[in-house]
Design an enzyme around this catalytic site. Structure first.
Site, mmCIF file in Angstrom:
data_model
loop_
_atom_site.group_PDB
_atom_site.id
_atom_site.type_symbol
_atom_site.label_atom_id
_atom_site.label_comp_id
_atom_site.label_asym_id
_atom_site.label_seq_id
_atom_site.Cartn_x
_atom_site.Cartn_y
_atom_site.Cartn_z
ATOM 1 N N ALA A 1 0.706 -1.229 -0.033
ATOM 2 C CA ALA A 1 -0.014 0.112 0.089
ATOM 3 C C ALA A 1 0.837 1.329 0.008
ATOM 4 O O ALA A 1 0.517 2.398 -0.446
ATOM 5 C CB ALA A 1 -0.850 0.076 1.132
ATOM 6 N N ASP B 1 -3.173 -4.176 -19.978
ATOM 7 C CA ASP B 1 -2.883 -4.518 -21.147
ATOM 8 C C ASP B 1 -4.107 -4.391 -22.272
ATOM 9 O O ASP B 1 -4.030 -3.962 -23.258
ATOM 10 C CB ASP B 1 -2.477 -5.949 -21.388
ATOM 11 N N HIS C 1 0.326 -11.922 -18.362
ATOM 12 C CA HIS C 1 0.538 -10.479 -18.392
ATOM 13 C C HIS C 1 2.114 -10.509 -18.455
ATOM 14 O O HIS C 1 2.974 -10.368 -17.703
ATOM 15 C CB HIS C 1 0.337 -9.732 -17.046
HETATM 16 P P1 NAX Z 1 6.595 -0.535 -5.577
HETATM 17 O O1 NAX Z 1 7.987 -1.100 -5.476
HETATM 18 O O2 NAX Z 1 6.654 0.902 -5.568
HETATM 19 O O3 NAX Z 1 5.876 -0.870 -4.298
HETATM 20 C C1 NAX Z 1 5.558 -2.216 -3.937
HETATM 21 C C2 NAX Z 1 5.302 -2.176 -2.433
HETATM 22 O O4 NAX Z 1 4.836 -3.288 -2.076
HETATM 23 C C3 NAX Z 1 6.518 -1.669 -1.835
HETATM 24 O O5 NAX Z 1 6.250 -0.532 -0.615
HETATM 25 C C4 NAX Z 1 6.930 -2.870 -0.923
HETATM 26 O O6 NAX Z 1 7.234 -2.437 0.664
HETATM 27 C C5 NAX Z 1 5.591 -3.513 -0.579
HETATM 28 N N1 NAX Z 1 5.618 -4.916 -0.280
HETATM 29 C C6 NAX Z 1 6.779 -5.807 -0.713
HETATM 30 N N2 NAX Z 1 6.484 -7.080 -0.030
HETATM 31 C C7 NAX Z 1 5.261 -6.858 0.579
HETATM 32 C C8 NAX Z 1 4.764 -7.752 1.256
HETATM 33 N N3 NAX Z 1 5.053 -9.189 1.451
HETATM 34 N N4 NAX Z 1 3.435 -7.497 1.968
HETATM 35 C C9 NAX Z 1 3.042 -6.430 1.618
HETATM 36 N N5 NAX Z 1 3.882 -5.473 0.956
HETATM 37 C C10 NAX Z 1 5.032 -5.679 0.334
HETATM 38 O O7 NAX Z 1 5.890 -1.158 -6.832
HETATM 39 P P2 NAX Z 1 4.788 -0.812 -7.542
HETATM 40 O O8 NAX Z 1 5.187 0.196 -8.667
HETATM 41 O O9 NAX Z 1 3.543 -0.287 -6.903
HETATM 42 O O10 NAX Z 1 4.371 -2.244 -8.256
HETATM 43 C C11 NAX Z 1 3.749 -3.160 -7.607
HETATM 44 C C12 NAX Z 1 3.912 -4.564 -8.363
HETATM 45 O O11 NAX Z 1 2.851 -4.191 -9.524
HETATM 46 C C13 NAX Z 1 5.092 -4.960 -8.890
HETATM 47 O O12 NAX Z 1 5.339 -6.205 -8.958
HETATM 48 C C14 NAX Z 1 5.088 -4.504 -10.487
HETATM 49 O O13 NAX Z 1 5.654 -5.376 -11.328
HETATM 50 C C15 NAX Z 1 3.495 -4.825 -10.812
HETATM 51 N N6 NAX Z 1 2.797 -4.255 -11.768
HETATM 52 C C16 NAX Z 1 1.797 -5.071 -12.511
HETATM 53 C C17 NAX Z 1 1.231 -4.544 -13.513
HETATM 54 C C18 NAX Z 1 0.099 -5.576 -14.185
HETATM 55 O O14 NAX Z 1 -0.546 -5.054 -15.103
HETATM 56 N N7 NAX Z 1 -0.218 -6.723 -13.575
HETATM 57 C C19 NAX Z 1 1.640 -3.401 -14.222
HETATM 58 C C20 NAX Z 1 2.088 -2.363 -12.877
HETATM 59 C C21 NAX Z 1 3.323 -3.082 -12.322
HETATM 60 O O15 NAX Z 1 4.297 -3.004 -13.020
#
Ligand code: NAX
Length: 327
Positions: free
Chosen positions: A12, A159, A187
């Protein structure tokens, strides 16, 4: 007035969270008459930053935001959750092999699946955004044996929306003119953005664009859009990813318009020859909180090849997480 529903969001305090939470709290996801309780999960070191996001959420004075819970414990975050958006994941680092990435994410999605199984609402709707989204959804699902496997979905909606916008731009038409695009499969770069049934103002899309452009420009542009955003912005898609997550959950909860479909990553029931159990992008219609795969679409040889290739990648990911004992 309606009773509040509980919406859990993981990761979050991340980039996507920073767009997503405000949209959920303003009623964009579940309707302007549906109060929500946000249940926010982060890892311990990110709780301070999360608290800052919560301060801003409170400062918006959203009338629909009934309460906010923050925690580093999935058993707290998922307690009685009606919706769970699993955004937090382990990003791929330089030099990481696919197995390493899947293993690292297994360490997140296995316990989260177990926690959902233990404490979430029996009707919880789960959307996995964190990559590799389809296989992370499979891991969570397989570790939640008491929940209906169909409640676990993965996001291909970004997508799907990219595919709409690229076609709108090419044909010079508004996005609202475009219907019935499908994102099949994973994806990832093997996804298949399919225009076979798509229409623009009711006309077949493939009558309006040339085949060469479709195969050699359109498909790779949609599939590689994430990389293009990183290249331009210096950071991965965030607001558009959050918007797609809102669209996915809204349509699942509130239904798709008559005669139209959207793309969701859902457990395959074997439709269109996709191996059963894979979390795979399909064309779906939704009603009363339930989705169903659009049946009876004609599949060309070209489509068949693309659909099989992306299924093959998901089989390999599944075999990898099986070897790791995650599913
Ligand atoms: P960020 O790195 O900005 O945020 C991720 C957050 O998750 C961080 O605040 C981290 O502390 C937290 N986190 C890590 N492990 C955790 C856990 N075990 N429990 C709770 N929180 C945890 O990434 P963001 O840009 O927000 O992207 C999040 C994810 O979305 C990434 O894996 C990214 O690859 C994926 N995406 C997926 C997309 C899709 O179409 N399915 C598109 C956008 C994005 O790339």
């Amino acid at each position: 007035t309606k009773q509040p529903v509980r919406v859990a969001v993981t990761g979050a305090a991340g980039q996507i969270g920073y767009s997503l939470l405000f949209r959920i709290a303003s009623g964009d996801m579940l309707g302007k008459d549906q109060p929500v309780i946000l249940q926010l999960l982060e890892i311990t070191p990110a709780l301070k930053a999360l608290n800052g996001v919560v301060m801003e959420l409170r400062d918006c004075a959203f009338p629909l935001l009934a309460d906010i819970v923050t925690t580093d414990d999935p058993m707290v975050a998922f307690k009685d959750a009606d919706y769970a958006l699993l955004v937090g994941a382990m990003p791929r680092k330089a030099g990481m092999e696919r197995g390493d990435l899947l293993g690292a994410n297994g360490g997140i999605f296995k316990p989260q699946g177990e926690a959902l199984n233990a404490v979430a609402s029996r009707d919880v709707k789960v959307l996995v955004v964190g990559n590799p989204a389809n296989t992370n959804a499979l891991i969570a699902q397989q570790n939640a044996p008491d929940l209906d496997p169909r409640q676990f979905t993965a996001m291909v909606r970004l997508d799907h929306n990219r595919a709409i916008s690229q076609l709108a731009e090419k044909t010079g038409q508004p996005v609202s003119a475009i219907k019935n695009i499908t994102i099949w499969g994973n994806h990832s770069s093997t996804q298949y953005p399919d225009l076979s049934q798509a229409t623009v103002n009711g006309q077949p899309a493939l009558d309006l664009v040339d085949r060469e452009w479709y195969e050699t420009t359109y498909i790779p542009t949609v599939a590689k859009r994430g990389a293009a955003i990183i290249e331009a912005r210096g950071a991965s898609s965030a607001a558009s990813a959050a918007s797609a997550a809102i669209d996915h959950m809204r349509d699942w909860a509130l239904g798709t318009p008559e005669g139209e479909w959207v793309s969701m990553g859902i457990p395959s029931d074997g439709s269109y020859g996709v191996p059963e159990g894979l979390i795979y992008g399909f064309p779906v219609r939704t009603r009363n909180g339930q989705y169903e795969i659009v049946q009876g679409l004609e599949i060309s040889d070209f489509s068949r090849g693309k659909m099989d290739a992306t299924a093959q990648e998901l089989i390999e990911e599944r075999d990898e997480v099986r070897k790791l004992g995650l599913v």
